[in-house]
Design an enzyme around this catalytic site. Structure first.
Site, PDB file in Angstrom:
ATOM      1  N   HIS A   1       0.837  -1.217   0.000  1.00 35.08           N
ATOM      2  CA  HIS A   1       0.000   0.000   0.000  1.00 35.08           C
ATOM      3  C   HIS A   1       0.862   1.254   0.000  1.00 35.08           C
ATOM      4  O   HIS A   1       1.248   1.769   1.056  1.00 35.08           O
ATOM      5  CB  HIS A   1      -0.921  -0.035   1.225  1.00 35.08           C
ATOM      6  CG  HIS A   1      -1.990   1.010   1.223  1.00 35.08           C
ATOM      7  ND1 HIS A   1      -3.193   0.834   1.864  1.00 35.08           N
ATOM      8  CD2 HIS A   1      -2.055   2.237   0.659  1.00 35.08           C
ATOM      9  CE1 HIS A   1      -3.945   1.917   1.701  1.00 35.08           C
ATOM     10  NE2 HIS A   1      -3.264   2.786   0.976  1.00 35.08           N
TER      11      HIS A   1
ATOM     12  N   HIS B   1       1.405   5.149  -2.043  1.00 34.43           N
ATOM     13  CA  HIS B   1       0.925   6.146  -3.016  1.00 34.43           C
ATOM     14  C   HIS B   1       2.143   6.831  -3.626  1.00 34.43           C
ATOM     15  O   HIS B   1       2.920   7.471  -2.907  1.00 34.43           O
ATOM     16  CB  HIS B   1       0.023   7.180  -2.332  1.00 34.43           C
ATOM     17  CG  HIS B   1      -1.235   6.583  -1.782  1.00 34.43           C
ATOM     18  ND1 HIS B   1      -2.368   6.413  -2.541  1.00 34.43           N
ATOM     19  CD2 HIS B   1      -1.533   6.085  -0.550  1.00 34.43           C
ATOM     20  CE1 HIS B   1      -3.323   5.847  -1.799  1.00 34.43           C
ATOM     21  NE2 HIS B   1      -2.831   5.634  -0.590  1.00 34.43           N
ATOM     22  N   LEU B   2       2.308   6.681  -4.928  1.00 33.17           N
ATOM     23  CA  LEU B   2       3.474   7.270  -5.597  1.00 33.17           C
ATOM     24  C   LEU B   2       3.134   8.562  -6.355  1.00 33.17           C
ATOM     25  O   LEU B   2       4.036   9.268  -6.803  1.00 33.17           O
ATOM     26  CB  LEU B   2       4.119   6.255  -6.551  1.00 33.17           C
ATOM     27  CG  LEU B   2       4.794   5.055  -5.853  1.00 33.17           C
ATOM     28  CD1 LEU B   2       5.318   4.062  -6.876  1.00 33.17           C
ATOM     29  CD2 LEU B   2       5.920   5.515  -4.935  1.00 33.17           C
ATOM     30  N   ARG B   3       1.840   8.849  -6.502  1.00 32.50           N
ATOM     31  CA  ARG B   3       1.352  10.154  -7.034  1.00 32.50           C
ATOM     32  C   ARG B   3       1.635  10.431  -8.502  1.00 32.50           C
ATOM     33  O   ARG B   3       1.254  11.481  -9.001  1.00 32.50           O
ATOM     34  CB  ARG B   3       1.911  11.326  -6.214  1.00 32.50           C
ATOM     35  CG  ARG B   3       1.627  11.261  -4.731  1.00 32.50           C
ATOM     36  CD  ARG B   3       0.148  11.258  -4.418  1.00 32.50           C
ATOM     37  NE  ARG B   3      -0.104  11.380  -2.987  1.00 32.50           N
ATOM     38  CZ  ARG B   3      -1.101  10.773  -2.362  1.00 32.50           C
ATOM     39  NH1 ARG B   3      -1.964  10.019  -3.048  1.00 32.50           N
ATOM     40  NH2 ARG B   3      -1.273  10.935  -1.065  1.00 32.50           N
TER      41      ARG B   3
ATOM     42  N   ASN C   1      -5.016   5.741  -7.050  1.00 32.90           N
ATOM     43  CA  ASN C   1      -5.657   7.071  -7.007  1.00 32.90           C
ATOM     44  C   ASN C   1      -4.744   8.176  -7.521  1.00 32.90           C
ATOM     45  O   ASN C   1      -4.474   9.168  -6.853  1.00 32.90           O
ATOM     46  CB  ASN C   1      -6.178   7.391  -5.596  1.00 32.90           C
ATOM     47  CG  ASN C   1      -5.089   7.529  -4.544  1.00 32.90           C
ATOM     48  OD1 ASN C   1      -3.993   7.001  -4.706  1.00 32.90           O
ATOM     49  ND2 ASN C   1      -5.380   8.224  -3.464  1.00 32.90           N
TER      50      ASN C   1
ATOM     51  N   HIS D   1     -10.749  -0.055   1.008  1.00 35.32           N
ATOM     52  CA  HIS D   1     -10.639   1.069   1.945  1.00 35.32           C
ATOM     53  C   HIS D   1     -11.991   1.091   2.657  1.00 35.32           C
ATOM     54  O   HIS D   1     -12.979   1.570   2.091  1.00 35.32           O
ATOM     55  CB  HIS D   1     -10.351   2.344   1.144  1.00 35.32           C
ATOM     56  CG  HIS D   1     -10.523   3.628   1.886  1.00 35.32           C
ATOM     57  ND1 HIS D   1      -9.473   4.482   2.138  1.00 35.32           N
ATOM     58  CD2 HIS D   1     -11.613   4.231   2.412  1.00 35.32           C
ATOM     59  CE1 HIS D   1      -9.921   5.551   2.791  1.00 35.32           C
ATOM     60  NE2 HIS D   1     -11.219   5.431   2.969  1.00 35.32           N
TER      61      HIS D   1
ATOM     62  N   HIS E   1      -5.433  -0.676   5.733  1.00 36.64           N
ATOM     63  CA  HIS E   1      -5.283   0.144   6.949  1.00 36.64           C
ATOM     64  C   HIS E   1      -6.366  -0.062   8.033  1.00 36.64           C
ATOM     65  O   HIS E   1      -7.122   0.868   8.352  1.00 36.64           O
ATOM     66  CB  HIS E   1      -5.148   1.627   6.616  1.00 36.64           C
ATOM     67  CG  HIS E   1      -6.052   2.178   5.537  1.00 36.64           C
ATOM     68  ND1 HIS E   1      -7.405   1.933   5.495  1.00 36.64           N
ATOM     69  CD2 HIS E   1      -5.785   2.967   4.461  1.00 36.64           C
ATOM     70  CE1 HIS E   1      -7.923   2.559   4.456  1.00 36.64           C
ATOM     71  NE2 HIS E   1      -6.970   3.180   3.803  1.00 36.64           N
TER      72      HIS E   1
ATOM     73  N   ASP F   1       0.921   2.701   3.695  1.00 33.33           N
ATOM     74  CA  ASP F   1      -0.011   3.748   3.239  1.00 33.33           C
ATOM     75  C   ASP F   1       0.747   5.073   3.078  1.00 33.33           C
ATOM     76  O   ASP F   1       0.226   6.141   3.418  1.00 33.33           O
ATOM     77  CB  ASP F   1      -1.218   3.893   4.169  1.00 33.33           C
ATOM     78  CG  ASP F   1      -2.332   4.722   3.528  1.00 33.33           C
ATOM     79  OD1 ASP F   1      -2.248   5.027   2.316  1.00 33.33           O
ATOM     80  OD2 ASP F   1      -3.288   5.070   4.243  1.00 33.33           O
TER      81      ASP F   1
ATOM     82  N   PRO G   1      -5.741  14.286   3.924  1.00 35.41           N
ATOM     83  CA  PRO G   1      -5.333  13.239   4.859  1.00 35.41           C
ATOM     84  C   PRO G   1      -4.179  12.426   4.291  1.00 35.41           C
ATOM     85  O   PRO G   1      -4.087  12.228   3.070  1.00 35.41           O
ATOM     86  CB  PRO G   1      -6.595  12.379   4.979  1.00 35.41           C
ATOM     87  CG  PRO G   1      -7.282  12.531   3.652  1.00 35.41           C
ATOM     88  CD  PRO G   1      -6.952  13.925   3.155  1.00 35.41           C
TER      89      PRO G   1
END
Ligand SMILES: NC(=O)N[C@@H](CC(=O)O)C(=O)O
Ligand SMILES: [Zn+2]
Ligand SMILES: [Zn+2]
Length: 421
Positions: free
Chosen positions: A51, A53-55, A85, A172, A225, A298, A316
């Site tokens: 999990h 997030h690499l954006r 996302n 999620h 999470h 995360d 967040p």
């Protein structure tokens, strides 16, 4: 290049000389190997994050595949699963292949894209799961993370769909009707601060529903999470019944509590929110019991303007890759078999990442590993992190355990605590 890890302790065992050649653990000495003095260092199978997030694409100001890969390697990771996302959302074969290719180009960790469950994460229409699964990215985990797949019929269909190729839906778990306007955990502290609460039941209700759906369909569910004691109980019961469910907890939910919101510093704003000390205790116990299978970061980088603002406007999420192992070490102590299982072996199995989470005592195991100095401690300096963002909740904290080196298929990605390429 061949390496000799001299005097290394594999998972806390007596020191040995470990040779690496041609990408694998060698069963015998290798002439001309580069010597790494590993006295006092612990070898762990390379960490695997299910999990992250690499954006990229879309928010390269917060993180890129490259900067996130550097952060991951420095944190001891050899594989990360990149959440969908992004902007555009990773809901087509084209986008997941792009992320996968960027990971290959950076070459520091295996970047395994996660595909979206629904088009645009909008929760209305199923994305092209099959096309993503058969793409070069070979997607096996699907998630609308950031949002809950709230529609039970859509969730059921997605679970059914991925069964054909042994995929998994990572949920999620947040009932959106119960978290409208939510800013933090609903409890005593939220009442005192006058912030709208995110009740534990918003998470627990979805997990309860989803384990029943997964049981009905016979598919694999993974819960992202997990943050409450009640969720742990739902999972414990489901697992006892044989439901094919796995679950993760983040390092921050194993350490931090909702009391931290009292300073209104948005660095502590995260979804799900930081909960109470009794939730933290239950989550720790669940990691020990195996009710929670993995620790996942995360890792959620955010640009300064999205974090350094009023609490209610802040996004967040918090950084995780470079601090995960030290936090887990500080929480559980040097229980290396436990740490290796929850941070490498189990996540590799869930994500279907063959070659990761292997047995370092066996000749021929792919040389995906990390070396940790458990005796060294360090002070977290946000400016010193490799991530493009600065939103670590651990700034100024002294943490145990330094990642000294990381190897991906026998090549050093980190040496002497620095990125090696
Ligand atoms: N955890 C967070 O608070 N934020 C994540 C999304 C998510 O994991 O739900 C993000 O993408 O920033
Ligand atoms: Zn999430
Ligand atoms: Zn996330």
């Amino acid at each position: 290049m061949a390496y000799l890890l001299k005097g290394v302790s594999i998972l806390g065992a007596a020191p040995v000389d470990l040779y690496i050649e041609k990408g694998v653990i060698s069963g015998k000495p290798v002439d001309g190997a580069t010597v790494v003095d590993a006295t006092g260092l612990i070898a762990l199978p390379g960490l695997v994050d299910v999990h992250t997030h690499l954006r990229e694409p879309g928010r390269e100001d917060a993180e890129t595949v490259e900067t996130g890969s550097r952060a991951a390697a420095l944190g001891g990771y050899t594989a990360v699963c990149a959440m969908a996302n992004t902007s555009p959302v990773a809901d087509t074969a084209g986008v997941v292949e792009q992320v996968w290719r960027l990971g290959r180009e950076a070459g520091l960790v295996d970047v395994q894209p996660i595909g979206a469950v629904t088009v645009g994460l909008a929760g209305k229409q199923m994305a092209e799961l099959g096309a993503m699964a058969t793409s070069a990215a070979n997607v096996r985990i699907f998630s609308d993370d950031g949002f809950c797949v709230a529609d039970p019929k859509l969730m059921r269909r997605a679970l059914e769909y991925v069964k054909a190729f042994d995929g998994v839906i990572a949920q999620h778990a947040e009932e959106p009707r119960l978290t409208e306007g939510a800013q933090m955990h609903e409890g005593e502290v939220s009442t005192r601060l006058g912030l709208t609460g995110w009740p534990a039941v918003a998470e627990e209700a979805i997990i309860a529903r989803d384990v029943l759906l997964a049981e009905h369909v016979g598919s694999r569910l993974h819960v992202c999470h997990v943050s409450t004691a009640g969720s742990v109980e739902v999972l414990r019961q489901a697992k006892a019944r044989g439901v094919r469910v796995t679950a993760e907890v983040t390092p921050h939910h194993l350490l931090l509590t909702d009391e931290l919101a009292a300073g209104y510093d948005p660095v502590f704003k995260v979804n799900p929110p930081l909960r109470t000390a009794s939730d933290v205790a239950a989550l720790r116990q669940a990691v020990l019991d195996g009710v929670i299978d993995v620790v996942a970061t995360d890792h959620a980088p955010h640009a300064v303007q999205d974090k350094e603002c009023e609490w209610s406007y802040a996004r967040p999420g918090m950084l995780g890759l470079e601090t995960a192992l030290p936090i887990v070490l500080s929480v559980f102590g040097p229980q290396w078999d436990l740490i290796a299982d929850r941070m490498s072996i189990a996540p590799a199995r869930i994500a279907g990442l063959d070659g990761h989470g292997g047995d370092l005592t066996q000749a021929g195991t792919p040389a995906n590993l990390t070396l940790v100095d458990p005796a060294a401690s360090w002070v977290v300096d946000p400016a010193g992190l490799a991530s493009r963002s600065r939103n670590t909740p651990y700034a100024g904290m002294t943490l145990p355990g330094r990642i000294v080196a990381t190897f991906l298929r026998g090549e050093a990605t980190v040496l002497d605590g620095k990125v090696a390429k």
